[in-house]
Design a protein around this motif. Structure first.
Motif, PDB file in Angstrom:
ATOM      1  N   SER A 193      46.237  36.998  22.577  1.00  0.00           N
ATOM      2  CA  SER A 193      46.380  35.817  23.420  1.00  0.00           C
ATOM      3  C   SER A 193      47.262  36.148  24.597  1.00  0.00           C
ATOM      4  CB  SER A 193      47.006  34.685  22.610  1.00  0.00           C
ATOM      5  OG  SER A 193      48.270  35.047  22.145  1.00  0.00           O
ATOM      6  N   ALA A 194      46.801  35.801  25.772  1.00  0.00           N
ATOM      7  CA  ALA A 194      47.569  36.054  26.987  1.00  0.00           C
ATOM      8  C   ALA A 194      47.062  35.125  28.057  1.00  0.00           C
ATOM      9  CB  ALA A 194      47.430  37.510  27.428  1.00  0.00           C
ATOM     10  N   GLU A 195      47.909  34.843  29.041  1.00  0.00           N
ATOM     11  CA  GLU A 195      47.485  33.998  30.133  1.00  0.00           C
ATOM     12  C   GLU A 195      46.435  34.707  30.957  1.00  0.00           C
ATOM     13  OE1 GLU A 195      51.723  31.736  30.955  1.00  0.00           O
ATOM     14  OE2 GLU A 195      50.485  32.492  32.607  1.00  0.00           O
ATOM     15  N   SER A 196      45.480  33.990  31.440  1.00  0.00           N
ATOM     16  CA  SER A 196      44.448  34.567  32.297  1.00  0.00           C
ATOM     17  C   SER A 196      44.928  34.545  33.725  1.00  0.00           C
ATOM     18  CB  SER A 196      43.145  33.772  32.193  1.00  0.00           C
ATOM     19  OG  SER A 196      42.665  33.784  30.874  1.00  0.00           O
ATOM     20  N   ALA A 246      60.600  46.735  28.558  1.00  0.00           N
ATOM     21  CA  ALA A 246      60.915  45.576  29.403  1.00  0.00           C
ATOM     22  C   ALA A 246      59.882  44.497  29.162  1.00  0.00           C
ATOM     23  CB  ALA A 246      60.927  45.971  30.884  1.00  0.00           C
ATOM     24  N   GLY A 247      60.272  43.233  29.428  1.00  0.00           N
ATOM     25  CA  GLY A 247      59.330  42.132  29.455  1.00  0.00           C
ATOM     26  C   GLY A 247      59.155  41.406  28.139  1.00  0.00           C
ATOM     27  N   HIS A 248      58.272  40.427  28.185  1.00  0.00           N
ATOM     28  CA  HIS A 248      57.947  39.608  27.028  1.00  0.00           C
ATOM     29  C   HIS A 248      56.451  39.349  27.041  1.00  0.00           C
ATOM     30  CE1 HIS A 248      62.204  38.734  26.271  1.00  0.00           C
ATOM     31  NE2 HIS A 248      62.323  38.602  27.582  1.00  0.00           N
ATOM     32  N   GLY A 249      55.865  39.288  25.864  1.00  0.00           N
ATOM     33  CA  GLY A 249      54.442  39.021  25.771  1.00  0.00           C
ATOM     34  C   GLY A 249      53.757  40.014  24.857  1.00  0.00           C
ATOM     35  N   PRO A 250      52.428  40.111  24.937  1.00  0.00           N
ATOM     36  CA  PRO A 250      51.686  41.061  24.108  1.00  0.00           C
ATOM     37  C   PRO A 250      52.161  42.488  24.378  1.00  0.00           C
ATOM     38  CG  PRO A 250      50.197  39.539  25.219  1.00  0.00           C
ATOM     39  CD  PRO A 250      51.541  39.340  25.827  1.00  0.00           C
ATOM     40  N   PRO A 251      52.234  43.335  23.348  1.00  0.00           N
ATOM     41  CA  PRO A 251      52.746  44.701  23.541  1.00  0.00           C
ATOM     42  C   PRO A 251      51.755  45.604  24.268  1.00  0.00           C
ATOM     43  CG  PRO A 251      52.105  44.353  21.255  1.00  0.00           C
ATOM     44  CD  PRO A 251      51.983  43.027  21.929  1.00  0.00           C
ATOM     45  N   SER A 293      56.295  40.730  33.458  1.00  0.00           N
ATOM     46  CA  SER A 293      56.094  39.277  33.483  1.00  0.00           C
ATOM     47  C   SER A 293      54.986  38.837  32.541  1.00  0.00           C
ATOM     48  CB  SER A 293      55.760  38.819  34.914  1.00  0.00           C
ATOM     49  OG  SER A 293      54.595  39.475  35.381  1.00  0.00           O
ATOM     50  N   ASP A 294      54.113  39.760  32.137  1.00  0.00           N
ATOM     51  CA  ASP A 294      52.960  39.408  31.304  1.00  0.00           C
ATOM     52  C   ASP A 294      52.937  40.116  29.958  1.00  0.00           C
ATOM     53  OD1 ASP A 294      51.415  37.706  33.232  1.00  0.00           O
ATOM     54  OD2 ASP A 294      51.512  39.542  34.410  1.00  0.00           O
ATOM     55  N   PHE A 295      53.699  41.201  29.818  1.00  0.00           N
ATOM     56  CA  PHE A 295      53.650  42.015  28.612  1.00  0.00           C
ATOM     57  C   PHE A 295      55.049  42.434  28.179  1.00  0.00           C
ATOM     58  CE2 PHE A 295      49.755  42.771  31.010  1.00  0.00           C
ATOM     59  CZ  PHE A 295      48.771  42.603  30.055  1.00  0.00           C
ATOM     60  N   ARG A 296      55.172  42.766  26.919  1.00  0.00           N
ATOM     61  CA  ARG A 296      56.315  43.528  26.446  1.00  0.00           C
ATOM     62  C   ARG A 296      55.880  44.985  26.542  1.00  0.00           C
ATOM     63  NH1 ARG A 296      61.682  44.107  26.232  1.00  0.00           N
ATOM     64  NH2 ARG A 296      62.368  45.247  24.380  1.00  0.00           N
ATOM     65  N   VAL A 297      56.430  45.711  27.508  1.00  0.00           N
ATOM     66  CA  VAL A 297      55.933  47.044  27.855  1.00  0.00           C
ATOM     67  C   VAL A 297      56.877  48.102  27.291  1.00  0.00           C
ATOM     68  CG1 VAL A 297      55.023  48.466  29.706  1.00  0.00           C
ATOM     69  CG2 VAL A 297      55.156  45.990  30.011  1.00  0.00           C
ATOM     70  N   THR A 308      49.503  45.388  16.450  1.00  0.00           N
ATOM     71  CA  THR A 308      48.423  45.735  17.369  1.00  0.00           C
ATOM     72  C   THR A 308      49.006  45.821  18.769  1.00  0.00           C
ATOM     73  OG1 THR A 308      47.830  43.407  17.728  1.00  0.00           O
ATOM     74  CG2 THR A 308      46.675  44.582  15.960  1.00  0.00           C
ATOM     75  N   PHE A 309      48.340  46.572  19.643  1.00  0.00           N
ATOM     76  CA  PHE A 309      48.856  46.762  20.991  1.00  0.00           C
ATOM     77  C   PHE A 309      47.770  47.345  21.883  1.00  0.00           C
ATOM     78  CE2 PHE A 309      49.894  50.283  18.188  1.00  0.00           C
ATOM     79  CZ  PHE A 309      49.428  51.406  18.862  1.00  0.00           C
ATOM     80  N   ASP A 310      47.942  47.160  23.182  1.00  0.00           N
ATOM     81  CA  ASP A 310      47.133  47.855  24.176  1.00  0.00           C
ATOM     82  C   ASP A 310      47.845  49.163  24.508  1.00  0.00           C
ATOM     83  OD1 ASP A 310      45.327  45.732  24.333  1.00  0.00           O
ATOM     84  OD2 ASP A 310      46.502  44.730  25.892  1.00  0.00           O
ATOM     85  N   ILE A 311      47.099  50.140  24.993  1.00  0.00           N
ATOM     86  CA  ILE A 311      47.706  51.423  25.331  1.00  0.00           C
ATOM     87  C   ILE A 311      47.125  51.947  26.634  1.00  0.00           C
ATOM     88  CG2 ILE A 311      46.060  52.865  24.031  1.00  0.00           C
ATOM     89  CD1 ILE A 311      48.584  54.513  23.145  1.00  0.00           C
ATOM     90  N   ASN A 312      47.982  52.556  27.434  1.00  0.00           N
ATOM     91  CA  ASN A 312      47.600  53.119  28.731  1.00  0.00           C
ATOM     92  C   ASN A 312      48.255  54.485  28.852  1.00  0.00           C
ATOM     93  OD1 ASN A 312      47.123  53.784  31.404  1.00  0.00           O
ATOM     94  ND2 ASN A 312      48.459  52.204  32.264  1.00  0.00           N
TER      95      ASN A 312
END
Length: 353
Positions: A2-5, A85-90, A113-117, A155-159
């Protein structure tokens, strides 16, 4: 997840098709960690969209904090340094060869601003000591998995960038239920089967030599370490940094303060990690991971990349299951530093859709 669009609808990118991102160059330097509040202009790559302006740090403050000493987490092999840094989905960011988490400073600030990175220093790079055993791509992926476990990331996204993208792809293939989305920055694939066979045959004696000789590398590592201050001082003498960066940077380095940071990362790279990263080129396991990774994937790179040309990214997109391709104009091998606005916009369009 879940994340803001985002407010703008991202342009869909079909498999095997490319999105071209045009940018406007700017040559002002980014802020440094020195005292004094730097002036931040719109379009500098440090745009931080804050939802709670009263409690969230401002971009300059956050960047100065990130420039400081990294955090450390203890894993089974030893300590691993990282920045967060940040707050939100990892979202986990993996740097490339001769780099560290500092290459992701503006990305950490912008996407916070959108993720916990999270941006770890892979073993043998930055402030993380090398592994005592050969650090293959698959082994580095295991370290990142343990890192995610230690931080409680279910779970997390990865780059990943370049070599780090190979690690990210390996992890995504091995952990299909944990990795939600995969971004590969400046990493392509060998599209010709004959070329892949040649690479595989050439790797066999190299792999054997590294595995047999690794105990000796462990013995000489402390002596190599003694030369680091001298190498750093030598390579920071102009115009050596500019000459070394020329092959990686297509249109000049906007954030010139990163030149010295890059030299520091280069000389801090452990010899063992360096050799294993070089040996990963053409690794059949990475090709297999690209084919098997089931996650939605974004391949993003620079039009002017001399290390991983656009054709190699296109080849990777063709063999992956759900791949999109985005190319950035006036950009070489390090888009997060060269063209941060276009790069971060592409990331948001993909990760927040």
């Amino acid at each position: 997840m879940s994340a803001e669009s985002p407010s703008d609808n991202p342009t869909p990118i079909r498999r095997g098709k490319g999105l071209r991102l045009s940018v406007t160059s700017s040559h002002d330097d980014a802020p440094t960690s020195e005292s004094g509040d730097p002036t931040l202009r719109r379009g500098q790559g440090l745009r931080l969209s804050i939802h709670d302006q009263a409690s969230a740090p401002q971009p300059a403050t956050l960047l100065r904090e990130l420039l400081g000493a990294p955090q450390v987490v203890e894993l089974s092999h030893g300590p691993l340094a990282y920045r967060a840094a940040g707050h939100g989905p990892p979202l986990v960011l993996l740097h490339g060869w001769a780099a560290s988490s500092r290459y992701w400073l503006t990305t950490l600030a912008d996407l916070s601003s959108d993720f916990r990175v999270y941006a770890p220093d892979l073993p043998g790079f930055g402030d993380s000591p090398a592994l005592p055993e050969p650090a293959t791509v698959a082994r580095q992926a295991q370290v990142v998995t343990e890192f995610a476990d230690a931080l409680g990331l279910t779970t997390f996204d990865i780059n990943g960038h370049s070599y780090g993208a190979a690690v990210a792809a390996s992890l995504a293939a091995a952990q299909p239920l944990r990795v939600k989305r995969l971004v590969m920055t400046s990493l392509g694939a060998i599209g010709n089967e004959i070329e892949r066979l040649i690479f595989a045959l050439a790797r066999a004696p190299l792999d054997l030599s590294l595995r047999v000789g690794y105990p000796w590398l462990n013995l000489i590592a402390p002596w190599v370490e003694l030369w680091r201050p001298f190498a750093t001082a030598l390579l920071c003498i102009p115009p050596l940094p500019q000459l070394m960066a020329a092959r990686f940077i297509a249109n000049g380095l906007r954030e010139k303060w990163m030149l010295q940071e890059g030299i520091v990362d280069l000389t801090k790279m452990d010899l063992r990690a360096h050799l294993m990263a070089v040996a990963s080129v053409g690794d059949p396991q990475v090709f297999d991971a690209l084919q098997s990774a089931p996650q939605p994937a974004l391949l993003i790179g620079g039009v002017g990349d001399q290390i991983m040309p656009p054709d190699s990214l296109q080849a990777a997109a063709q063999i992956m299951r759900q791949a999109r391709l985005a190319l950035i104009d006036q950009c070489g091998h390090i888009p997060m530093i060269e063209q941060p606005e276009a790069y971060h916009a592409a990331l948001r369009s993909f990760l927040l859709e």
